[in-house]
Design a protein around this motif. Structure first.
Motif, PDB file in Angstrom:
ATOM      1  N   ARG A  44       4.333 -13.591 -46.223  1.00 55.65           N
ATOM      2  CA  ARG A  44       4.544 -14.820 -45.452  1.00 55.65           C
ATOM      3  C   ARG A  44       5.100 -14.509 -44.062  1.00 55.65           C
ATOM      4  O   ARG A  44       5.788 -15.310 -43.451  1.00 55.65           O
ATOM      5  CB  ARG A  44       5.496 -15.752 -46.206  1.00 55.65           C
ATOM      6  N   SER A  45       4.786 -13.342 -43.570  1.00 59.62           N
ATOM      7  CA  SER A  45       5.312 -12.887 -42.281  1.00 59.62           C
ATOM      8  C   SER A  45       4.522 -13.484 -41.124  1.00 59.62           C
ATOM      9  O   SER A  45       3.327 -13.740 -41.233  1.00 59.62           O
ATOM     10  CB  SER A  45       5.237 -11.359 -42.214  1.00 59.62           C
ATOM     11  N   ALA A  46       5.206 -13.646 -39.986  1.00 57.88           N
ATOM     12  CA  ALA A  46       4.539 -14.121 -38.769  1.00 57.88           C
ATOM     13  C   ALA A  46       3.708 -13.028 -38.105  1.00 57.88           C
ATOM     14  O   ALA A  46       2.961 -13.307 -37.174  1.00 57.88           O
ATOM     15  CB  ALA A  46       5.561 -14.658 -37.783  1.00 57.88           C
ATOM     16  N   ALA A  47       3.862 -11.799 -38.544  1.00 59.75           N
ATOM     17  CA  ALA A  47       2.920 -10.720 -38.227  1.00 59.75           C
ATOM     18  C   ALA A  47       2.880 -10.321 -36.759  1.00 59.75           C
ATOM     19  O   ALA A  47       1.839 -10.286 -36.138  1.00 59.75           O
ATOM     20  CB  ALA A  47       1.506 -11.100 -38.697  1.00 59.75           C
ATOM     21  N   PHE A  48       4.048  -9.991 -36.205  1.00 58.92           N
ATOM     22  CA  PHE A  48       4.028  -9.403 -34.865  1.00 58.92           C
ATOM     23  C   PHE A  48       5.011  -8.243 -34.768  1.00 58.92           C
ATOM     24  O   PHE A  48       5.955  -8.136 -35.542  1.00 58.92           O
ATOM     25  CB  PHE A  48       4.293 -10.449 -33.773  1.00 58.92           C
ATOM     26  N   TRP A  49       4.733  -7.370 -33.809  1.00 62.72           N
ATOM     27  CA  TRP A  49       5.578  -6.212 -33.491  1.00 62.72           C
ATOM     28  C   TRP A  49       6.062  -6.395 -32.061  1.00 62.72           C
ATOM     29  O   TRP A  49       5.258  -6.382 -31.123  1.00 62.72           O
ATOM     30  CB  TRP A  49       4.756  -4.916 -33.609  1.00 62.72           C
ATOM     31  N   THR A  50       7.346  -6.636 -31.919  1.00 61.47           N
ATOM     32  CA  THR A  50       7.906  -6.726 -30.573  1.00 61.47           C
ATOM     33  C   THR A  50       9.265  -6.052 -30.581  1.00 61.47           C
ATOM     34  O   THR A  50      10.097  -6.309 -31.465  1.00 61.47           O
ATOM     35  CB  THR A  50       7.988  -8.182 -30.075  1.00 61.47           C
ATOM     36  N   GLU A  51       9.486  -5.169 -29.643  1.00 59.26           N
ATOM     37  CA  GLU A  51      10.623  -4.258 -29.706  1.00 59.26           C
ATOM     38  C   GLU A  51      11.983  -4.940 -29.632  1.00 59.26           C
ATOM     39  O   GLU A  51      12.967  -4.424 -30.154  1.00 59.26           O
ATOM     40  CB  GLU A  51      10.514  -3.220 -28.592  1.00 59.26           C
ATOM     41  N   THR A  52      12.059  -6.099 -28.995  1.00 58.01           N
ATOM     42  CA  THR A  52      13.360  -6.748 -28.843  1.00 58.01           C
ATOM     43  C   THR A  52      13.756  -7.604 -30.042  1.00 58.01           C
ATOM     44  O   THR A  52      14.907  -8.018 -30.147  1.00 58.01           O
ATOM     45  CB  THR A  52      13.378  -7.624 -27.576  1.00 58.01           C
ATOM     46  N   TYR A  53      12.832  -7.869 -30.938  1.00 53.67           N
ATOM     47  CA  TYR A  53      13.125  -8.741 -32.074  1.00 53.67           C
ATOM     48  C   TYR A  53      14.124  -8.067 -33.013  1.00 53.67           C
ATOM     49  O   TYR A  53      13.918  -6.929 -33.440  1.00 53.67           O
ATOM     50  CB  TYR A  53      11.839  -9.089 -32.830  1.00 53.67           C
ATOM     51  N   GLY A  54      15.205  -8.751 -33.304  1.00 57.91           N
ATOM     52  CA  GLY A  54      16.244  -8.192 -34.167  1.00 57.91           C
ATOM     53  C   GLY A  54      17.430  -7.654 -33.417  1.00 57.91           C
ATOM     54  O   GLY A  54      18.455  -7.337 -34.021  1.00 57.91           O
ATOM     55  N   GLY A  55      17.302  -7.500 -32.079  1.00 53.18           N
ATOM     56  CA  GLY A  55      18.434  -7.053 -31.284  1.00 53.18           C
ATOM     57  C   GLY A  55      18.411  -5.564 -30.975  1.00 53.18           C
ATOM     58  O   GLY A  55      17.589  -4.805 -31.489  1.00 53.18           O
ATOM     59  N   PRO A  56      19.337  -5.111 -30.126  1.00 53.88           N
ATOM     60  CA  PRO A  56      19.304  -3.731 -29.636  1.00 53.88           C
ATOM     61  C   PRO A  56      19.578  -2.660 -30.681  1.00 53.88           C
ATOM     62  O   PRO A  56      19.209  -1.499 -30.475  1.00 53.88           O
ATOM     63  CB  PRO A  56      20.386  -3.727 -28.542  1.00 53.88           C
ATOM     64  N   VAL A  58      18.434  -2.869 -33.843  1.00 52.91           N
ATOM     65  CA  VAL A  58      17.210  -2.801 -34.649  1.00 52.91           C
ATOM     66  C   VAL A  58      16.069  -2.203 -33.831  1.00 52.91           C
ATOM     67  O   VAL A  58      15.182  -1.530 -34.372  1.00 52.91           O
ATOM     68  CB  VAL A  58      16.838  -4.209 -35.159  1.00 52.91           C
ATOM     69  N   GLN A  59      16.106  -2.397 -32.525  1.00 58.69           N
ATOM     70  CA  GLN A  59      15.021  -1.952 -31.637  1.00 58.69           C
ATOM     71  C   GLN A  59      14.629  -0.474 -31.822  1.00 58.69           C
ATOM     72  O   GLN A  59      13.428  -0.150 -31.828  1.00 58.69           O
ATOM     73  CB  GLN A  59      15.423  -2.224 -30.182  1.00 58.69           C
ATOM     74  N   PRO A  60      15.587   0.455 -31.992  1.00 62.19           N
ATOM     75  CA  PRO A  60      15.159   1.848 -32.180  1.00 62.19           C
ATOM     76  C   PRO A  60      14.248   2.045 -33.397  1.00 62.19           C
ATOM     77  O   PRO A  60      13.334   2.875 -33.366  1.00 62.19           O
ATOM     78  CB  PRO A  60      16.480   2.604 -32.339  1.00 62.19           C
ATOM     79  N   LEU A  61      14.478   1.277 -34.469  1.00 62.28           N
ATOM     80  CA  LEU A  61      13.613   1.362 -35.649  1.00 62.28           C
ATOM     81  C   LEU A  61      12.211   0.855 -35.330  1.00 62.28           C
ATOM     82  O   LEU A  61      11.206   1.433 -35.765  1.00 62.28           O
ATOM     83  CB  LEU A  61      14.201   0.539 -36.791  1.00 62.28           C
ATOM     84  N   THR A  62      12.139  -0.241 -34.558  1.00 63.48           N
ATOM     85  CA  THR A  62      10.849  -0.806 -34.184  1.00 63.48           C
ATOM     86  C   THR A  62      10.084   0.148 -33.285  1.00 63.48           C
ATOM     87  O   THR A  62       8.894   0.414 -33.503  1.00 63.48           O
ATOM     88  CB  THR A  62      11.056  -2.154 -33.461  1.00 63.48           C
ATOM     89  N   THR A  63      10.767   0.664 -32.272  1.00 59.71           N
ATOM     90  CA  THR A  63      10.125   1.591 -31.338  1.00 59.71           C
ATOM     91  C   THR A  63       9.624   2.845 -32.059  1.00 59.71           C
ATOM     92  O   THR A  63       8.507   3.312 -31.817  1.00 59.71           O
ATOM     93  CB  THR A  63      11.114   1.969 -30.223  1.00 59.71           C
ATOM     94  N   GLY A 330      16.018  -8.412 -42.848  1.00 57.60           N
ATOM     95  CA  GLY A 330      15.863  -9.590 -42.003  1.00 57.60           C
ATOM     96  C   GLY A 330      14.418 -10.014 -41.840  1.00 57.60           C
ATOM     97  O   GLY A 330      13.625  -9.969 -42.766  1.00 57.60           O
ATOM     98  N   GLY A 331      14.074 -10.436 -40.630  1.00 58.63           N
ATOM     99  CA  GLY A 331      12.699 -10.802 -40.325  1.00 58.63           C
ATOM    100  C   GLY A 331      11.930  -9.686 -39.664  1.00 58.63           C
ATOM    101  O   GLY A 331      10.811  -9.880 -39.194  1.00 58.63           O
ATOM    102  N   PHE A 332      12.538  -8.487 -39.616  1.00 55.09           N
ATOM    103  CA  PHE A 332      11.921  -7.370 -38.899  1.00 55.09           C
ATOM    104  C   PHE A 332      11.471  -6.255 -39.835  1.00 55.09           C
ATOM    105  O   PHE A 332      11.153  -5.152 -39.387  1.00 55.09           O
ATOM    106  CB  PHE A 332      12.905  -6.813 -37.853  1.00 55.09           C
TER     107      PHE A 332
END
Length: 372
Positions: A44-56, A58-63, A330-332
């Motif tokens: 049920r995810s909104a299905a996007f990858w954006t580096e700032t989502y979740g805060g600074p 969380v960002q290293p995990l996304t990047t 979370g949502g990330f």
């Protein structure tokens, strides 16, 4: 029979990804409560990858997840899981401070971002209402093939020898003869170690095992699909309110996916959208877009589960050394899945980290931070 090195509780994106990472080194079973994996959150995810989502933090995990998602090894997937989308983080004319704070928050991160004027916003968001004069543009935002990624992880885990057991809701966990006995219905699975990837049920699982009582709180998130006149443009970026009040993006067939970015605490369970939240999503959408809403095509809700400090929890439990946390994502959880699973692998197996995750600060996510 039913004896394994590791029992992973949960087979959503968390359980599937860590299973994929360790199943070539340990005998693994995934215990999924539902008829199919990923029913409550992953699916049920909104299905996007954006580096700032979740805060600074969380960002290293996304990047660190980008390389795996954009160009996976051919043995894992023959296609990329990402498709370019772009994003703008938008603010009203009297909210310049939000823009400044957002840019400052990620100033040292290396995330590509540019302040935009209302003219630049208007070029990519047709039918924009007056008053939305500020934005921060993120050119690297992408859509994620969530179902494809989840299935690839499950497939890879199976290829490496992992077993998936569905309709296995955990009812009791005990120590028997030095191993964990995990009871579900009339069945018992034995394992030397447990990985808690139970998402919204992570706190319940930890209580059953006598582990640290980390309050992983499930939150309901509402999504709505609208058909409008005029229709959405497929080239439109993801639009995120800098005050945290909404996000939306175009979807196939000229529709929009939108959310009021709600986080309503709820008990773990199957959630449905509340009419109030659907109305709130539509109202906030209409505050920015000058379009006619022709129909609500679909509405749904999913679970997002957060630890008390809103950072994920990865690591061995300080009370139960054979109990490993992989929860609170979370949502990330989708966009950070590759880096999270690789980091967890290195901790769980006590092996050297892969290059893509060597710079991550594992202490930020260690459950020991909650051991007071």
């Amino acid at each position: 029979m039913n004896q394994y090195d590791v029992a992973i509780i949960g087979a959503g994106i968390a359980g599937a990804s860590i299973a994929s990472e360790i199943a070539d080194q340990r005998s693994v079973v995934m215990l999924e409560a539902e008829d199919q994996p990923g029913y409550h959150s992953t699916g049920r995810s909104a299905a996007f990858w954006t580096e700032t989502y979740g805060g600074p933090q969380v960002q290293p995990l996304t990047t660190a997840s980008y390389g795996f998602l954009s160009d996976p090894d051919f043995t894992f997937s023959e296609a990329s899981f990402l498709m370019k989308r772009r994003a703008i983080n938008i603010a009203r004319s009297d909210e310049q401070l939000l823009v400044d704070q957002f840019i400052a928050e990620f100033a040292e991160s290396g995330v590509a971002m540019t302040p935009w004027s209302k003219n630049e916003i208007g070029e990519v968001v047709p039918n924009l209402k007056p008053g939305w004069d500020h934005a921060v543009y993120e050119p690297d935002c992408c859509d994620i093939d969530v179902a494809g990624l989840h299935m690839a992880y499950l497939r890879d885990a199976k290829r490496k020898g992992a077993t998936l057991l569905c309709r296995m809701r955990v009812e009791k966990i005990a120590r028997e003869n030095g191993v964990w006995a995990i009871h579900s219905g009339g069945e018992t699975v034995h394992a030397k170690q447990i990985i808690n990837a139970a998402g919204a049920w992570a706190a319940e699982v930890s209580a059953l095992a006598g582990a640290l009582p980390i309050d992983i709180q499930p939150m309901r998130r509402t999504m709505v699909q609208l058909q409008t006149d005029p229709e959405s443009s497929p080239e439109m970026p993801l639009v995120v309110a800098l005050d945290g009040s909404f996000y939306f993006k175009p979807e196939a067939g000229g529709s929009y996916w939108l959310s009021p970015h709600d986080e309503t605490p709820v008990p773990a369970g199957d959630v449905a959208p509340e009419e109030w939240d659907v109305a709130l999503a539509i109202d906030r959408f209409q505050s920015i877009m000058d379009v006619e809403i022709r129909s609500v095509n679909r509405k749904w809700a999913g679970l997002r589960s957060f630890s008390p400090d809103r950072l994920p929890v990865y690591g061995f439990d300080p009370k139960q050394p054979d109990f490993f946390w992989f929860a609170g994502q979370g949502g990330f959880g989708i966009q950070t899945a590759p880096a999270a699973a690789k980091l967890a692998r290195s901790i769980f197996l006590d092996v050297e980290r892969e290059p893509s995750v060597r710079s991550l600060e594992a202490a930020l996510y260690d459950p020991v931070r909650f051991a007071h």
